[in-house]
Structures are given as C-alpha cells and as structure tokens.
Motif scaffolding. Structure first.
Motif, PDB file in Angstrom:
ATOM      1  N   SER A 118      40.571  44.520  37.200  1.00 48.00           N
ATOM      2  CA  SER A 118      40.504  45.879  37.154  1.00 48.00           C
ATOM      3  C   SER A 118      41.340  46.337  35.978  1.00 48.00           C
ATOM      4  CB  SER A 118      41.149  46.220  38.592  1.00 48.00           C
ATOM      5  OG  SER A 118      40.348  46.256  39.481  1.00 48.00           O
ATOM      6  N   GLY A 142      36.903  46.029  40.397  1.00 53.68           N
ATOM      7  CA  GLY A 142      36.807  47.185  41.371  1.00 53.68           C
ATOM      8  C   GLY A 142      37.566  48.417  41.170  1.00 53.68           C
ATOM      9  N   TYR A 188      48.955  43.858  40.813  1.00 45.48           N
ATOM     10  CA  TYR A 188      48.116  44.677  39.664  1.00 45.48           C
ATOM     11  C   TYR A 188      47.216  45.426  40.235  1.00 45.48           C
ATOM     12  CZ  TYR A 188      43.457  41.949  39.567  1.00 45.48           C
ATOM     13  OH  TYR A 188      42.536  41.254  39.750  1.00 45.48           O
TER      14      TYR A 188
HETATM   15  C1  BEZ Z   1      39.614  43.074  39.993  1.00 49.81           C
HETATM   16  O1  BEZ Z   1      40.727  42.879  39.097  1.00 49.81           O
HETATM   17  O2  BEZ Z   1      38.942  44.042  39.933  1.00 49.81           O
HETATM   18  C2  BEZ Z   1      39.091  41.724  40.905  1.00 49.81           C
HETATM   19  C3  BEZ Z   1      39.013  40.529  40.404  1.00 49.81           C
HETATM   20  C4  BEZ Z   1      38.713  39.441  40.950  1.00 49.81           C
HETATM   21  C5  BEZ Z   1      37.918  39.791  42.311  1.00 49.81           C
HETATM   22  C6  BEZ Z   1      37.791  41.202  42.706  1.00 49.81           C
HETATM   23  C7  BEZ Z   1      38.371  41.990  41.943  1.00 49.81           C
END
Ligand code: BEZ
Length: 405
Positions: A118, A142, A188
């Motif tokens: 993200s 996401g 995060y």
């Molecule tokens: C994210 O950082 O958005 C993320 C990373 C791994 C799985 C789901 C979301």
C-alpha cells in the motif's frame, strides 16, 4: 506524456496506403526487393512488484498469473508483442518515486503495473501526479485512498481495498460469538486500514477492541506482542499479515498456545498462499477474502489447471489478481485498437469492465475504479481454503472523496 503508437492490424486499405506512401506500386514484392511491411513495435509494460523479502511470493504469483493470461493471447495484445520492463519494488516506499520515474520517463512504458504494498502504491500514484498516461493497473495494493481521496482517471485496481478485505472479517469475528478482541498488525497503511475496518465491523456488532498492537513492517519478531496479547486475554485476535510474515505469525501464535484460548481472525491474507507452509497452525482458521479454493466455477477450474501446468504451483488470490490484471490490459488495448495514446478509449473500456469469467467469480469496476465483488467466508481444512459461504455479496468500497464518483 502521451506517445502516439503505430497502427495495428493494418487493413488492406492501410497497407495500400503504406505502399503508396513509400513509393511502392502494387506490382509484386520481387519488383521492389527493398520494400517490407513493418511489424508494429512492441507495447511496453512496466512492472513494479516485490521479488524479494516477505512479499516475494505475492509478486511472483501476480507476475505468473498476468503472464498466463497474456500467453493465452499468444503473448500479444491487439496484435502487438510485449516488451517487459520489470523492477523489484523491494517493498520500499522511498524507492517508489525513482522506480516510477524510471519506467515512465526513461523507459517510456505504455502501461504501469504494480504494486503489492500500500505504501509503495501511494508513492507511485503521487509520483504519477496529474499525468494522463500511462494507464496504471494495481494488481494488489489495497490502500483505501487509491480509490478514494487520490483516485485518478488513469489508475484502476484489479484487487480490493483494505476496507473491503477486512470489514467482512470483523463481522464474522462478532458473529462467532466473540465480545472482546485485540488487533495486531504491521504498522503501515495496509495493516492500519484493515484493523480500522475490522474494528468498525466488530464494534457495529457490539464487540469491544481492547488494544491495537503493531510491529514495524516487515519485522517478524512477534514475541513481545504475543506475550502482551496473552496477558490481555481477549476472546479473539484480529490480524493482518501476509506472505512470509503470515507464516511466522500464525505458527508463533499456535506455538505460544494462544489457539487454545482465543480465536484468530482477519482478512484471508493471513493464510492465503501460505496455508501449506503453516501446516497444523492454520487448520480451522476462518477468514474472508474475494477468493477461495474449490470455487464451483468452470472459469476457475480452467484457470487453476493452466496455472498449475505453467508454474507447478497451486493458484491463490494473488495469481488471480495478476490474471485479471492481464484481462484488463487486453480489454484496454483492444478497445484502443492497439494504440495506448487513445487513453479515453482505454479508460472507457475499463470503467465499464465486467469480468464475468474471472476465476474469483464475476466482478465489475466501481465508479472509483475498484472491484465490486463477492467476499467469501473460508475455513482452512487440509491446507485448502474451503468456502463456507458468501460473507458479503457484491461488496463495494465506499469510494469516499474520489473525484470520479
Ligand atoms: C498491501 O500492502 O496493500 C497488501 C499487501 C499484502 C497483502 C494485502 C495487502
């Protein structure tokens, strides 16, 4: 910057036009041995995904899923071969601006695909700024704001928003009878947003969150947190981890004996793609996600068989997101007849996209450019994510603050 692409799949008329323009006459090639019909230049696809560290398995599955989809097109889109420009994101937001600039400035890619993380995604979209090209498709990350406050006409997501992935899981935790919970995640954007969504659903159902606990990303030393969770004695823990970190956390949780005393819930990333590596520690865990094993869908059965044949590995949600990213690429470039400078045509095609044959089940693009899709309730049994039912039908992210809505 917009680059004008060549003309593709030339018709007889355009070929004739080229002959005349180059001084040829329709008299047979042997009379003009220097004349040849130029092949369209390849379309350039820039990729920023993690190929090292805790999310490497996600980046590899996305890449394989996307390439499988494009292989099914003969390795071409709209008659153009593909030239890949691939960078390892290293899951590092500070590296994202330079990586993005390299792909769009130096390599002049027509499409930008990525990322998983993200924070990396937010940095990439901010680096794009108000540029009208290239077309960016996010195959995983996401972060809610990507399809809310910082949504862009030329940025689409093929995966989920963090809110979407976690809200149904918070409801399930409450429906299973738990009254108190502790949230635990990496500190995060993804973890924080998913915990917030889980809390929202859990509290709406009458539950109480006792404490939010975090560890820095991508740390996997969970000892202190597990000791604190044990001392708080919640009915359940609501967690987000993924990839290598999820393997470690779920195993540590069981090894500390917490499975005997409290429930463990969260978005399906907790076990997705790693249930085999987690072994017994994952058995019986109930999570929600926009994919599961053994969906009764012909498109999914065909996809899983093809993915296994290509990679030797079982498919997972990340592979599906990559596969659907490939489908969106195809739709966009075909709508523009192979010319990525026709951005309005590409955007129009994706805004009205409905992927009825996605392995995850049919989904469509929301006005904020995020999938509207079903979220399944799954339970790990024998290393497989068995579907128990649909937790949320056609769930849309609220898209608050997106100027496109
Ligand atoms: C994210 O950082 O958005 C993320 C990373 C791994 C799985 C789901 C979301």
């Amino acid at each position: 910057m917009t680059r004008k692409g060549p003309i593709y799949r030339p018709t007889r008329r355009t070929l004739l036009g080229q002959l005349i323009a180059t001084g040829g006459a329709v008299m047979g090639a042997s009379a003009f041995p220097r004349f040849s019909i130029a092949k369209p230049s390849p379309v350039k696809i820039g990729v920023i995904l993690p190929y090292s560290g805790t999310y490497a398995l996600l980046g590899n599955a996305i890449t394989d899923g996307m390439k499988l989809r494009l292989d099914q097109q003969g390795g071409e889109i709209a008659g153009r071969e593909i030239e890949w420009h691939v960078l390892d994101s290293e899951m590092a937001p500070p590296k994202a601006p330079a990586n993005t600039r390299k792909l769009i400035g130096r390599e002049r890619v027509d499409f930008l695909i990525g990322p998983v993380h993200s924070g990396v995604a937010q940095a990439m979209v901010k680096t794009l700024g108000n540029r009208q090209s290239p077309l960016m498709i996010i195959p995983n990350a996401g972060s809610n704001v990507l399809t809310r406050g910082i949504c862009r006409p030329n940025v689409f997501r093929a995966s989920f928003s963090n809110w979407q992935a976690a809200f149904p899981a918070g409801k399930v935790m409450a429906a299973d009878g738990h009254k108190t919970a502790v949230t635990f995640t990496w500190k995060y954007a993804a973890g924080l947003q998913m915990m917030e969504a889980g809390r929202e659903a859990f509290e709406q159902s009458g539950g109480t969150i006792l404490k939010d606990i975090t560890v820095p990303f991508p740390d996997v030393n969970f000892d202190a947190a597990i000791t604190e969770i044990a001392s708080l004695k919640p009915d359940a823990v609501f967690a987000f981890f993924s990839g290598g970190g999820a393997v470690k956390f779920v195993k540590d949780f069981q090894a500390a004996g917490l499975r005997d005393h409290m429930g463990l819930y969260g978005p399906g990333f907790l076990t997705e793609g790693v249930a085999d590596a987690q072994g017994d520690a994952a058995e019986g865990l109930r999570t929600t996600l926009h994919y599961a094993d053994g969906l009764d869908l012909p498109a999914d059965r065909a996809f899983r068989a093809a993915y296994k044949a290509k990679t030797g590995r079982e498919a997972n949600v990340f592979a599906v997101q990559g596969y659907d990213t490939g489908s969106l690429l195809i739709r966009a470039l075909e709508a523009a007849e192979g010319d990525p400078s026709r951005m309005d045509d590409m955007i129009g095609a994706l805004e009205t996209a409905e992927l009825v044959d996605s392995p995850r089940g049919s989904w469509k693009m929301s006005p904020a450019h995020n999938p509207v899709q079903d979220f399944y309730l799954r339970e790990v049994r024998g290393g497989q994510h068995k579907v128990l039912g649909i937790a949320e039908k056609a769930l849309a992210d609220p898209g608050d603050g997106c100027s496109l809505v």
